[in-house]
Design an enzyme around this catalytic site. Structure first.
Site, PDB file in Angstrom:
ATOM      1  N   HIS A  86       0.844  -1.207   0.000  1.00  0.00           N
ATOM      2  CA  HIS A  86       0.000   0.000   0.000  1.00  0.00           C
ATOM      3  C   HIS A  86       0.878   1.255   0.000  1.00  0.00           C
ATOM      4  CE1 HIS A  86      -3.035  -2.626   2.354  1.00  0.00           C
ATOM      5  NE2 HIS A  86      -3.578  -2.409   1.178  1.00  0.00           N
ATOM      6  N   LYS A  91     -15.555  -8.162   3.240  1.00  0.00           N
ATOM      7  CA  LYS A  91     -14.419  -8.631   4.052  1.00  0.00           C
ATOM      8  C   LYS A  91     -14.665  -8.338   5.522  1.00  0.00           C
ATOM      9  CE  LYS A  91     -10.663  -7.633   0.723  1.00  0.00           C
ATOM     10  NZ  LYS A  91      -9.519  -6.730   0.518  1.00  0.00           N
ATOM     11  N   ARG A 133      -2.017  -6.071  -8.750  1.00  0.00           N
ATOM     12  CA  ARG A 133      -0.998  -7.117  -8.556  1.00  0.00           C
ATOM     13  C   ARG A 133      -1.196  -8.197  -9.610  1.00  0.00           C
ATOM     14  NH1 ARG A 133      -2.871  -7.523  -2.525  1.00  0.00           N
ATOM     15  NH2 ARG A 133      -4.663  -6.852  -3.739  1.00  0.00           N
ATOM     16  N   SER A 183      -2.749  -7.735   2.593  1.00  0.00           N
ATOM     17  CA  SER A 183      -3.050  -7.690   4.029  1.00  0.00           C
ATOM     18  C   SER A 183      -3.466  -9.077   4.513  1.00  0.00           C
ATOM     19  CB  SER A 183      -4.184  -6.706   4.305  1.00  0.00           C
ATOM     20  OG  SER A 183      -3.807  -5.415   3.931  1.00  0.00           O
TER      21      SER A 183
END
Ligand code: ADP
Length: 166
Positions: A17, A41, A90, A128
């Site tokens: 991040h 989430k 990513r 994360s």
């Protein structure tokens, strides 16, 4: 003044991040980093804990402001006068999710552009959730998050383990 927003869960903030936020600072005059709700989430850290960690992690970046926002990212962008939403990419799997989100946001507000930055090679595997998985098993995460984040993770998981034992 060109303003961008970097929205996310940041549960917790990682060097991946921070890489995107730092690079966004090279392009924009001001960057608002927002902890936004993610209904898909379940979070480990509360929104205010996540904002606090972001503030500490970005303390040397003068043009960054970190805060929490409860609402749509396009509403947040409008509120802050941002012309762009900056997101990191990513793997190919990110692409599908991000394309969907960017299209929805474009539909909701045509004045805000979504800009993607490719992850730096060294962070291409970093998320994360991976950090939380390793930390929950007692692994060393210091290569991926600032030391105070690693400490916060180990505090969270040692409490969880104590609760499980008792
Ligand atoms: P969200 O739940 O909204 O995806 P995240 O906190 O997981 O929030 O991610 C916020 C942003 O940071 C997203 O654009 C994500 O793609 C990006 N990001 C997360 N990890 C990395 C990384 N290792 N490299 C580049 N971008 C990343």
């Amino acid at each position: 003044m060109k303003i961008a927003v970097c929205p996310g869960s940041f549960d917790p903030v990682t060097y991946g991040h921070l890489d995107i936020i730092t690079r966004a600072c090279d392009i924009f005059d001001r960057v608002y980093v927002a902890v936004l709700p993610n209904l898909g989430k379940e979070a480990l850290f509360t929104p205010s804990e996540r904002v606090e960690m972001l503030i500490r992690a970005t303390k040397d970046l003068d043009t960054v402001i970190c805060e929490e926002f409860n609402g749509l990212v396009v509403e947040y962008a409008k509120l802050r006068g941002a012309v762009a939403i900056v997101r990191g990419l990513r793997a190919v799997t990110d692409f599908e999710v991000e394309l969907k989100m960017a299209s929805m946001n474009h539909y909701l507000d045509k004045d805000v552009e979504t800009i993607f930055m490719m992850t730096s090679n060294e962070y291409s595997f970093l998320s994360s959730s991976a950090v939380k998985e390793v930390a929950s098993l007692g692994g060393n995460v210091s290569a991926w998050v600032p030391s105070f984040v690693a400490e916060a993770l180990s505090r969270k998981y040692s409490h969880a383990q104590k609760a499980e034992i008792s």
